[in-house]
Scaffold this active site. Structure first.
Site, PDB file in Angstrom:
ATOM      1  N   ARG A 124    -101.737 -81.343 -11.818  1.00 13.06           N
ATOM      2  CA  ARG A 124    -101.556 -80.724 -10.594  1.00 13.06           C
ATOM      3  C   ARG A 124    -102.824 -81.511  -9.565  1.00 13.06           C
ATOM      4  O   ARG A 124    -103.423 -80.836  -8.662  1.00 13.06           O
ATOM      5  CB  ARG A 124    -102.156 -79.225 -10.801  1.00 13.06           C
ATOM      6  CG  ARG A 124    -101.365 -78.350 -11.590  1.00 13.06           C
ATOM      7  CD  ARG A 124     -99.991 -78.365 -10.686  1.00 13.06           C
ATOM      8  NE  ARG A 124     -99.175 -77.194 -11.427  1.00 13.06           N
ATOM      9  CZ  ARG A 124     -98.263 -77.339 -12.232  1.00 13.06           C
ATOM     10  NH1 ARG A 124     -98.098 -78.544 -12.782  1.00 13.06           N
ATOM     11  NH2 ARG A 124     -97.687 -76.457 -12.713  1.00 13.06           N
ATOM     12  N   SER A 129     -98.265 -70.014  -9.846  1.00 11.90           N
ATOM     13  CA  SER A 129     -99.740 -69.878 -10.802  1.00 11.90           C
ATOM     14  C   SER A 129    -100.754 -69.713  -9.809  1.00 11.90           C
ATOM     15  O   SER A 129    -100.906 -70.823  -8.954  1.00 11.90           O
ATOM     16  CB  SER A 129     -99.816 -71.143 -11.673  1.00 11.90           C
ATOM     17  OG  SER A 129     -98.747 -71.086 -12.669  1.00 11.90           O
ATOM     18  N   GLU A 152    -105.739 -72.700  -7.823  1.00  4.94           N
ATOM     19  CA  GLU A 152    -104.498 -73.641  -7.787  1.00  4.94           C
ATOM     20  C   GLU A 152    -104.271 -73.875  -6.167  1.00  4.94           C
ATOM     21  O   GLU A 152    -104.469 -74.972  -5.595  1.00  4.94           O
ATOM     22  CB  GLU A 152    -103.440 -73.237  -8.442  1.00  4.94           C
ATOM     23  CG  GLU A 152    -102.345 -74.520  -8.093  1.00  4.94           C
ATOM     24  CD  GLU A 152    -101.162 -74.586  -9.107  1.00  4.94           C
ATOM     25  OE1 GLU A 152    -101.599 -74.977 -10.296  1.00  4.94           O
ATOM     26  OE2 GLU A 152     -99.890 -74.500  -8.736  1.00  4.94           O
TER      27      GLU A 152
HETATM   28  N1  EPU Z   1     -98.803 -66.419 -21.336  1.00  5.21           N
HETATM   29  C1  EPU Z   1     -99.242 -65.080 -22.141  1.00  5.21           C
HETATM   30  N2  EPU Z   1     -99.175 -64.022 -21.109  1.00  5.21           N
HETATM   31  C2  EPU Z   1     -99.022 -64.370 -19.717  1.00  5.21           C
HETATM   32  C3  EPU Z   1     -98.594 -65.595 -19.350  1.00  5.21           C
HETATM   33  C4  EPU Z   1     -98.634 -66.746 -20.315  1.00  5.21           C
HETATM   34  O1  EPU Z   1     -99.763 -64.805 -23.015  1.00  5.21           O
HETATM   35  O2  EPU Z   1     -99.045 -63.508 -18.897  1.00  5.21           O
HETATM   36  C5  EPU Z   1     -98.904 -67.347 -22.492  1.00  5.21           C
HETATM   37  C6  EPU Z   1     -97.711 -67.412 -23.550  1.00  5.21           C
HETATM   38  O3  EPU Z   1     -98.090 -67.879 -24.727  1.00  5.21           O
HETATM   39  C7  EPU Z   1     -96.704 -68.217 -22.850  1.00  5.21           C
HETATM   40  C8  EPU Z   1     -97.762 -69.356 -22.458  1.00  5.21           C
HETATM   41  O4  EPU Z   1     -98.956 -68.758 -22.058  1.00  5.21           O
HETATM   42  O5  EPU Z   1     -95.625 -68.955 -23.833  1.00  5.21           O
HETATM   43  C9  EPU Z   1     -97.166 -70.353 -21.356  1.00  5.21           C
HETATM   44  O6  EPU Z   1     -96.826 -69.603 -20.357  1.00  5.21           O
HETATM   45  P1  EPU Z   1     -95.681 -70.036 -19.241  1.00  5.21           P
HETATM   46  O7  EPU Z   1     -94.711 -70.765 -19.977  1.00  5.21           O
HETATM   47  O8  EPU Z   1     -95.111 -69.030 -18.386  1.00  5.21           O
HETATM   48  O9  EPU Z   1     -96.642 -71.238 -18.508  1.00  5.21           O
HETATM   49  P2  EPU Z   1     -98.106 -71.296 -17.788  1.00  5.21           P
HETATM   50  O10 EPU Z   1     -98.907 -72.227 -18.696  1.00  5.21           O
HETATM   51  O11 EPU Z   1     -98.610 -69.944 -17.667  1.00  5.21           O
HETATM   52  C10 EPU Z   1     -97.359 -73.211 -16.519  1.00  5.21           C
HETATM   53  C11 EPU Z   1     -97.398 -73.875 -14.885  1.00  5.21           C
HETATM   54  C12 EPU Z   1     -96.256 -73.207 -14.295  1.00  5.21           C
HETATM   55  C13 EPU Z   1     -95.347 -73.589 -14.978  1.00  5.21           C
HETATM   56  C14 EPU Z   1     -95.014 -73.090 -16.315  1.00  5.21           C
HETATM   57  C15 EPU Z   1     -93.815 -73.518 -17.139  1.00  5.21           C
HETATM   58  C16 EPU Z   1     -99.837 -74.159 -14.267  1.00  5.21           C
HETATM   59  C17 EPU Z   1    -100.841 -73.611 -13.578  1.00  5.21           C
HETATM   60  N3  EPU Z   1     -98.868 -73.458 -14.374  1.00  5.21           N
HETATM   61  O12 EPU Z   1     -97.756 -71.776 -16.600  1.00  5.21           O
HETATM   62  O13 EPU Z   1     -96.162 -73.712 -12.842  1.00  5.21           O
HETATM   63  O14 EPU Z   1     -93.790 -73.057 -14.224  1.00  5.21           O
HETATM   64  O15 EPU Z   1     -96.302 -73.673 -17.047  1.00  5.21           O
HETATM   65  O16 EPU Z   1     -94.147 -75.120 -17.531  1.00  5.21           O
HETATM   66  O17 EPU Z   1     -99.809 -75.315 -15.006  1.00  5.21           O
HETATM   67  C18 EPU Z   1     -97.054 -73.109 -10.794  1.00  5.21           C
HETATM   68  O18 EPU Z   1     -97.832 -74.187 -10.874  1.00  5.21           O
HETATM   69  O19 EPU Z   1     -97.021 -72.652  -9.681  1.00  5.21           O
HETATM   70  C19 EPU Z   1     -96.229 -72.885 -11.845  1.00  5.21           C
HETATM   71  C20 EPU Z   1     -95.553 -71.562 -11.847  1.00  5.21           C
END
Ligand code: EPU
Length: 335
Positions: free
Chosen positions: A164, A234, A331
């Site tokens: 990022r 995010s 972010e």
């Molecule tokens: N999780 C929870 N509770 C929640 C959310 C997530 O327990 O409310 C845990 C779950 O275990 C889940 C894991 O976190 O499996 C990962 O969640 P998710 O796949 O939704 O990904 P994220 O790490 O929360 C990141 C990016 C997103 C991107 C997703 C998918 C960042 C800051 N965010 O989110 O990017 O879509 O991975 O790759 O790195 C963005 O930057 O705006 C964005 C949406």
């Protein structure tokens, strides 16, 4: 000929829908305008370049000049090898561009489907999702340097991409005019991300179009549509912490998702999980809330302004810090 508008309402031009008025505003639609903009830029106390407004925390009053990048155009060059060189102007809508690439048999960006925003913003914060970062496919970025009034081409390496982040993020005078991608003509699907792996396993001989459809469905099931509820995706970075601290946390919380980084001493941990585990998912205070389906997304249910949003975010940051001794970083950018 430059047309500079005064007192322009930006509330519909930022996906958080924060109330915001810009003192001065200009629509950038042609490269020829850039020299003229550079010539007047010092008349303003400050400026920033607006794209899709999907990663911004706008103040109620922006007392400078907003340059709204609406440069358009996409070209596909067959470089004769296994790749296509695809150049997209910065003001192209990111997801329309991804769809256009697939229609033209230029692959790789399908995991980044449905990310809100424009092509020009994609390298600045190195957008990423479902195992892919845009840096994996960028050949070079063309910027116009508003201070020296020249176009500059930055290679992938010169952009210094990381999670990022990029060199461009700290160079406000670099106005991105276009991004050139090197996209394989043969699809090589990246389906090793948890949710995606499971869903794609149900499809025989999946194509890049199938993967795009799967990514879109997954995003729609977890993330709010900015057209319906104000949000900036995010709201916090997934924090990168010392490997030792991550191991301690993992012992306390075996379910915490952790991810390796390129540095063995550092581990990325899931901020969504940290917030969710504190019971904050779905929490609401005034106009603002933590999205009920994804704890990393803050939503503006009504007419919040920047100060309310920052106050709300600080409440979450301090709870996370008190409980885990981890500082969450915001972010979206505040111009
Ligand atoms: N999780 C929870 N509770 C929640 C959310 C997530 O327990 O409310 C845990 C779950 O275990 C889940 C894991 O976190 O499996 C990962 O969640 P998710 O796949 O939704 O990904 P994220 O790490 O929360 C990141 C990016 C997103 C991107 C997703 C998918 C960042 C800051 N965010 O989110 O990017 O879509 O991975 O790759 O790195 C963005 O930057 O705006 C964005 C949406």
């Amino acid at each position: 000929m430059l047309t500079i508008q005064n007192s322009v309402n930006l509330t519909q031009l930022n996906t958080l829908h924060l109330n915001s008025i810009a003192n001065h505003y200009i629509q950038l639609t042609a490269l020829e305008q850039l020299d003229e903009i550079a010539a007047v830029i010092n008349n303003y106390s400050r400026y920033f370049v607006l794209g899709g407004g999907s990663n911004l925390i706008l103040p109620e009053n922006y007392d400078g000049l907003v340059i709204h990048n609406q440069l358009k155009g996409v070209t596909f060059d067959n470089d004769g090898s296994d790749y296509k060189l695809v150049t997209a102007a910065a003001g192209e809508i990111w997801d329309d561009f991804v769809a256009n690439c697939l229609e033209n048999q230029a692959y790789g960006l399908e995991n980044l489907s449905l990310i809100p925003g424009t092509v020009g913003a994609s390298p600045v914060q190195n957008i990423g999702a479902y195992g892919v970062e845009v840096k994996d496919f960028i050949d070079y970025v063309t910027v116009y340097d508003l201070t020296i009034r020249k176009f500059v081409k930055l290679s992938n390496v010169e952009c210094q991409f990381s999670y990022r982040n990029s060199y461009l993020k700290n160079k406000p005078q670099y106005l991105v005019t276009s991004v050139t991608f090197k996209l394989p003509k043969k699809a090589k699907l990246m389906i090793s991300y948890g949710d995606i792996t499971k869903q794609m396993a149900n499809i025989d001989n999946p194509t890049a179009d199938d993967l795009r459809a799967c990514i879109i469905a997954t995003r729609r099931s977890k993330l709010p549509d900015p057209a319906e509820i104000g949000n900036a995706g995010s709201f916090f970075h997934n924090p990168i912490i010392a490997a030792v601290q991550a191991q301690e946390l993992k012992q306390r919380f075996p379910d915490l998702p952790i991810y390796p980084t390129t540095n063995a001493e550092q581990i990325k941990v899931s901020a969504g999980w940290l917030i969710d585990n504190l019971g904050l998912k779905g929490m609401r205070s005034g106009n603002l809330g933590v999205y009920p389906k994804q704890a990393l997304v803050l939503v503006n249910y009504a007419r919040a302004n920047k100060d309310e949003l920052i106050e709300f975010a600080k409440g979450i940051q301090s709870k996370v810090y008190e409980f885990y001794q981890i500082q969450l970083n915001i972010e979206p950018i505040t111009p």
